[in-house]
Design a protein around this motif. Structure first.
Motif, PDB file in Angstrom:
ATOM      1  N   LEU A 153      23.261  32.907 -28.676  1.00  0.00           N
ATOM      2  CA  LEU A 153      23.415  34.357 -28.626  1.00  0.00           C
ATOM      3  C   LEU A 153      24.863  34.756 -28.925  1.00  0.00           C
ATOM      4  CD1 LEU A 153      22.171  37.138 -28.004  1.00  0.00           C
ATOM      5  CD2 LEU A 153      22.753  36.749 -25.588  1.00  0.00           C
ATOM      6  N   PHE A 154      25.802  33.990 -28.387  1.00  0.00           N
ATOM      7  CA  PHE A 154      27.220  34.271 -28.645  1.00  0.00           C
ATOM      8  C   PHE A 154      27.529  34.172 -30.135  1.00  0.00           C
ATOM      9  CE2 PHE A 154      31.247  32.084 -29.589  1.00  0.00           C
ATOM     10  CZ  PHE A 154      32.135  33.111 -29.296  1.00  0.00           C
ATOM     11  N   VAL A 156      25.497  34.488 -32.700  1.00  0.00           N
ATOM     12  CA  VAL A 156      24.817  35.563 -33.432  1.00  0.00           C
ATOM     13  C   VAL A 156      25.557  36.888 -33.272  1.00  0.00           C
ATOM     14  CG1 VAL A 156      22.713  36.945 -33.536  1.00  0.00           C
ATOM     15  CG2 VAL A 156      22.562  34.454 -33.363  1.00  0.00           C
ATOM     16  N   LEU A 157      26.072  37.158 -32.071  1.00  0.00           N
ATOM     17  CA  LEU A 157      26.769  38.421 -31.822  1.00  0.00           C
ATOM     18  C   LEU A 157      28.221  38.397 -32.301  1.00  0.00           C
ATOM     19  CD1 LEU A 157      25.480  39.290 -28.217  1.00  0.00           C
ATOM     20  CD2 LEU A 157      24.673  40.206 -30.407  1.00  0.00           C
ATOM     21  N   TRP A 158      28.842  37.219 -32.252  1.00  0.00           N
ATOM     22  CA  TRP A 158      30.270  37.128 -32.563  1.00  0.00           C
ATOM     23  C   TRP A 158      30.554  37.101 -34.056  1.00  0.00           C
ATOM     24  CZ3 TRP A 158      32.724  32.207 -34.053  1.00  0.00           C
ATOM     25  CH2 TRP A 158      34.105  32.335 -34.237  1.00  0.00           C
ATOM     26  N   PRO A 215      29.274  38.478 -36.869  1.00  0.00           N
ATOM     27  CA  PRO A 215      29.410  39.707 -37.672  1.00  0.00           C
ATOM     28  C   PRO A 215      30.688  40.483 -37.380  1.00  0.00           C
ATOM     29  CG  PRO A 215      27.193  39.510 -36.781  1.00  0.00           C
ATOM     30  CD  PRO A 215      28.013  38.473 -36.100  1.00  0.00           C
ATOM     31  N   SER A 216      31.110  40.514 -36.118  1.00  0.00           N
ATOM     32  CA  SER A 216      32.314  41.260 -35.766  1.00  0.00           C
ATOM     33  C   SER A 216      33.565  40.398 -35.810  1.00  0.00           C
ATOM     34  CB  SER A 216      32.170  41.858 -34.357  1.00  0.00           C
ATOM     35  OG  SER A 216      31.966  40.832 -33.395  1.00  0.00           O
TER      36      SER A 216
END
Length: 246
Positions: free
Chosen positions: A206-207, A209-211, A213-214
């Motif tokens: 999850l980290f 996947v979220l990290w 793009p940004s």
């Protein structure tokens, strides 16, 4: 002062050095070998073996792959130090978070290398320190893998390249599959431990996947990741030709 400016100008026109390409390639190979070592380690813990693949073969393969990963890690560090693009010293590679070039992300690489080095050294001293102590330290290998992966994506300049993203995805999937297979096979033996393993693996996925793009895939990552301002003009000037900054 003028000499330093002249050297920066030469670097800007010369483009990436051979050391730069070696740093990228040895880092990628080291990550792949470390992933294979993790997979073999989980398989060995499970004691999976067949007549054609007895346990001692898996043990030997795991040990040799781990040592080969260490060799490529050392080559990765040496070429990073020798490359004149960024100021990276041996101390920066061994002591976490003290460097001037992307200090946090480079520091993660130092942490991963120190953990792997501790595992290798204690493995060589296994007969003297006892199995229980060695086994405790050996678990550090599993901690070094996600740290090394994040280090490569955060410090490397190929995070938005198809080949590195593909390699990272392959490594993540391989580790997740072997963990999931192990947990399903032995779920009743230690529910708490296996639940923690699944939770940790899910949280890490999850980290990522979220990290991504940004983070490395986002705008101005070279600046936001801690690249010294003196290197940013060169990075932007050579981005299209070298892929060294985003």
């Amino acid at each position: 002062m003028s000499g330093a400016l002249g050297m920066n100008a030469q670097l800007a026109t010369a483009g990436p050095s051979a050391y730069w390409y070696l740093t990228r390639s040895t880092g990628a190979v080291a990550l792949l070998l470390l992933t294979i070592a993790i997979v073999l380690g989980v398989i060995d813990v499970k004691r999976w073996s067949t007549p054609s693949w007895p346990r001692f073969v898996i043990d030997s393969l795991h040990r040799n792959v781990s040592l080969l990963a260490l060799v490529f890690l050392v080559a990765h560090i040496l070429t990073s130090v020798l490359d004149s693009f960024a100021s990276i010293s041996i101390v920066d590679a061994l002591v976490p978070f003290v460097g001037s070039y992307r200090p946090f992300w480079l520091g993660l690489g130092a942490v991963a290398f120190d953990l792997i080095l501790a595992v290798i050294i204690t493995s060589l001293l296994r007969a003297r320190m006892g199995f229980a102590s060695w086994r405790t330290v050996h678990w550090l290998t599993y901690a070094s893998w996600p740290i090394a992966l994040v280090h490569g994506l955060g410090t490397g300049s190929d995070a938005n390249s198809t080949w590195l993203l593909a390699l990272s995805i392959i490594c993540i999937v391989a580790v997740l599959v072997v963990i999931l297979t192990r947990v399903i096979a032995d779920w009743r033996e230690n529910v708490a431990l296996h639940g923690a393993a699944l939770g940790g693996a899910g949280a890490f996925l999850l980290f990522i996947v979220l990290w991504l793009p940004s983070g490395p895939l986002g705008p101005e990552w070279a600046r936001r990741s801690g690249t010294p301002t003196t290197l940013l003009p060169h990075s932007h000037a050579t981005a299209k030709s070298s892929g060294r900054a985003k």
